[in-house]
Design an enzyme around this catalytic site. Structure first.
Site, short mmCIF file in Angstrom:
data_model
loop_
_atom_site.label_atom_id
_atom_site.label_comp_id
_atom_site.label_asym_id
_atom_site.label_seq_id
_atom_site.Cartn_x
_atom_site.Cartn_y
_atom_site.Cartn_z
N TYR A 76 -14.29 9.97 -2.20
CA TYR A 76 -13.30 9.57 -3.21
C TYR A 76 -13.35 10.47 -4.45
O TYR A 76 -12.40 10.48 -5.23
CB TYR A 76 -13.50 8.11 -3.61
CG TYR A 76 -13.06 7.15 -2.54
CD1 TYR A 76 -11.74 6.73 -2.45
CD2 TYR A 76 -13.97 6.66 -1.60
CE1 TYR A 76 -11.33 5.85 -1.46
CE2 TYR A 76 -13.57 5.78 -0.61
CZ TYR A 76 -12.25 5.38 -0.55
OH TYR A 76 -11.85 4.52 0.45
N HIS A 122 -16.53 3.52 -5.03
CA HIS A 122 -15.65 4.68 -4.81
C HIS A 122 -15.81 5.75 -5.89
O HIS A 122 -14.91 6.56 -6.10
CB HIS A 122 -14.18 4.23 -4.70
CG HIS A 122 -13.89 3.49 -3.43
ND1 HIS A 122 -12.64 3.08 -3.08
CD2 HIS A 122 -14.72 3.09 -2.43
CE1 HIS A 122 -12.69 2.44 -1.91
NE2 HIS A 122 -13.95 2.44 -1.50
N ARG A 154 0.84 -1.21 0.00
CA ARG A 154 0.00 0.00 0.00
C ARG A 154 0.87 1.26 0.00
O ARG A 154 0.57 2.23 -0.70
CB ARG A 154 -0.92 0.00 1.22
CG ARG A 154 -1.76 1.26 1.33
CD ARG A 154 -2.66 1.24 2.53
NE ARG A 154 -3.47 2.44 2.60
CZ ARG A 154 -4.49 2.63 3.45
NH1 ARG A 154 -4.81 1.68 4.30
NH2 ARG A 154 -5.18 3.74 3.43
N ASN A 163 -10.67 -4.43 -1.57
CA ASN A 163 -10.55 -3.40 -2.59
C ASN A 163 -9.58 -3.80 -3.70
O ASN A 163 -8.67 -4.59 -3.45
CB ASN A 163 -10.04 -2.10 -1.94
CG ASN A 163 -11.15 -1.35 -1.25
OD1 ASN A 163 -12.26 -1.23 -1.77
ND2 ASN A 163 -10.87 -0.81 -0.07
N CYS A 217 -19.19 -2.21 0.37
CA CYS A 217 -18.37 -1.06 0.74
C CYS A 217 -19.08 -0.33 1.87
O CYS A 217 -20.32 -0.38 1.97
CB CYS A 217 -18.17 -0.14 -0.46
SG CYS A 217 -17.19 1.34 -0.14
#
Length: 421
Positions: A244, A194, A90, A144, A164
């Site tokens: 987002y 998102h 990440r 995700n 989500c």
């Protein structure tokens, strides 16, 4: 009822377990299996999970295992919460895109593509093993990028629904602002994972009165602050975008901001170390307050509601999920995966009719949905050219030179996870 959680060693898991314990009348679990290859971490979280169940007098059995096939055998539902490569991957997703002047984020843009490439093959392997061990089990995907992963699962013929927490988060925030019970708030939540907008906020159910104009007039400053967008943006759009959308509506400002502060991955990694230290305390028998800062607010409630609807045996519920479009958004293919309110029961999720999307929003949805199709193709078949085309198609990239540079960086930082790279 047996539920299995793949990725049970996640620091999120106590949030999920707390929801299972509190909402046991909604979802009566007799056995909960936490599955994770990280044995030491799994045992730590498994022990806390048992203490949480004991504190709330839940009679269910909690077991842990690193054996996926044994863990999912006989399960009624399998929840996926994976992070392939962990926080280290990440951190890479959030940093190397910045070298090209692009947003570094784990679910959208170039970083989101990297995560999809790492994740889709692993999830599909897990799903095949679930199908062999428990052919009737539902797969609930919280991994995700949920839209792309759910599309991969559905195209492979799996009984899957994507989940989500953005919608349930908005529902709870709006209910508090309006001083009504959360169950009274129905969202006209439309878009892709998102990439959604609240086109209406209805009190009293799907057919209730739309109070979105009143909400924006009376509480627009508070909503805008949560989204980290100017109040004027909400007033001009007349809707509430997902947070987002900040990566699209304020891209350059976000890139500057990300270059001036520690990454979210670094913050989460530090938080996880602190959480694991708390989890190790044998006296701890509830989720700590720090977990609320980890992300995933109301994750457990959403997961419980979805699992209960899928396994209800004749009942149904309305919930925001990720599932096939099936004509709901007429400008997208039927097999695109969208995020909307759906009626969920034992046969799966059926999207409800939604308000027409303004071209201002529909154009971006079409653009990102096309990118997701190319991203899935790259995840399934590999190849530098497929990665390049997916990046070129993304509205946060969209330039030849940027796509070339990002492709080189993506492959360089993900060789250990991509067998074909």
């Amino acid at each position: 009822m047996k539920l299995a959680v793949v990725g049970g060693g996640s620091t999120y898991t106590p949030e999920l377990v707390d929801g299972f314990a509190r909402l046991r009348d909604t979802l009566p679990i007799s056995e909960l299996v936490l599955i994770d290859p990280a044995a030491e971490r799994l045992e730590l979280i498994g022990a806390l999970a048992r203490r949480i169940f004991a504190r709330q007098d839940h009679p269910g059995l909690i077991t842990t295992t690193s054996d996926l096939d044994a863990g999912v055998a006989g399960a009624d539902a399998v929840l996926l919460q994976l992070r392939i490569g962990g926080q280290a991957a990440r951190l890479q997703d959030e940093t190397w895109p910045l070298e090209c002047g692009c947003v570094g984020q784990e679910t959208t843009g170039a970083g989101g593509l990297a995560k999809a490439l790492r994740t889709v093959p692993v999830v599909l392997d897990i799903a095949e093993r679930v199908r062999r061990a428990s052919p009737d089990a539902w797969i609930i995907d919280f991994t995700n990028p949920v839209g792309i992963v759910t599309r991969a699962l559905l195209r492979a013929g799996h009984k899957a629904v994507g989940l989500c927490n953005v919608a349930i988060g908005f529902q709870r925030k709006f209910a508090a602002l309006l001083d009504v019970a959360p169950a009274e708030v129905h969202l006209d939540h439309v878009g892709l994972n998102h990439l959604t907008w609240e086109l209406g906020v209805r009190v009293g159910g799907p057919g209730g009165r739309d109070v979105l104009p009143e909400l924006l007039a009376g509480h627009g400053d508070a909503v805008a602050a949560d989204l980290r967008l100017p109040r004027a943006v909400l007033d001009r759009l007349g809707v509430v975008p997902s947070y987002y959308l900040r990566y699209f509506y304020a891209h350059d400002a976000v890139v500057r901001e990300l270059g001036e502060k520690p990454s979210r991955a670094a913050e989460v990694a530090a938080m996880e170390r602190e959480l694991l230290a708390l989890y190790a305390d044998p006296a701890l028998d509830e989720k700590p307050a720090l977990l609320a800062k980890r992300g995933g607010a109301f994750y457990s409630e959403a997961a419980v509601d979805l699992a209960a609807a899928l396994l209800a045996g004749g009942g149904s519920a309305v919930q925001v999920v990720n599932t096939y479009n099936r004509g709901t958004l007429p400008f997208l293919p039927d097999d695109a995966v969208i995020e909307v309110q759906a009626r969920v029961d034992g046969s799966g999720a059926a999207p409800l009719a939604v308000p027409a999307l303004d071209p201002l929003f529909a154009g971006l949805v079409s653009h990102v949905s096309a990118y997701e199709d190319l991203a899935l193709d790259a995840a399934l078949r590999g190849g530098r050219e497929r990665v390049f085309k997916a990046l070129l198609a993304h509205p946060l990239v969209g330039q030849f030179d940027l796509a070339e540079g990002l492709t080189d960086r993506l492959l360089a930082h993900n060789k250990e996870h991509l067998a074909w790279a």
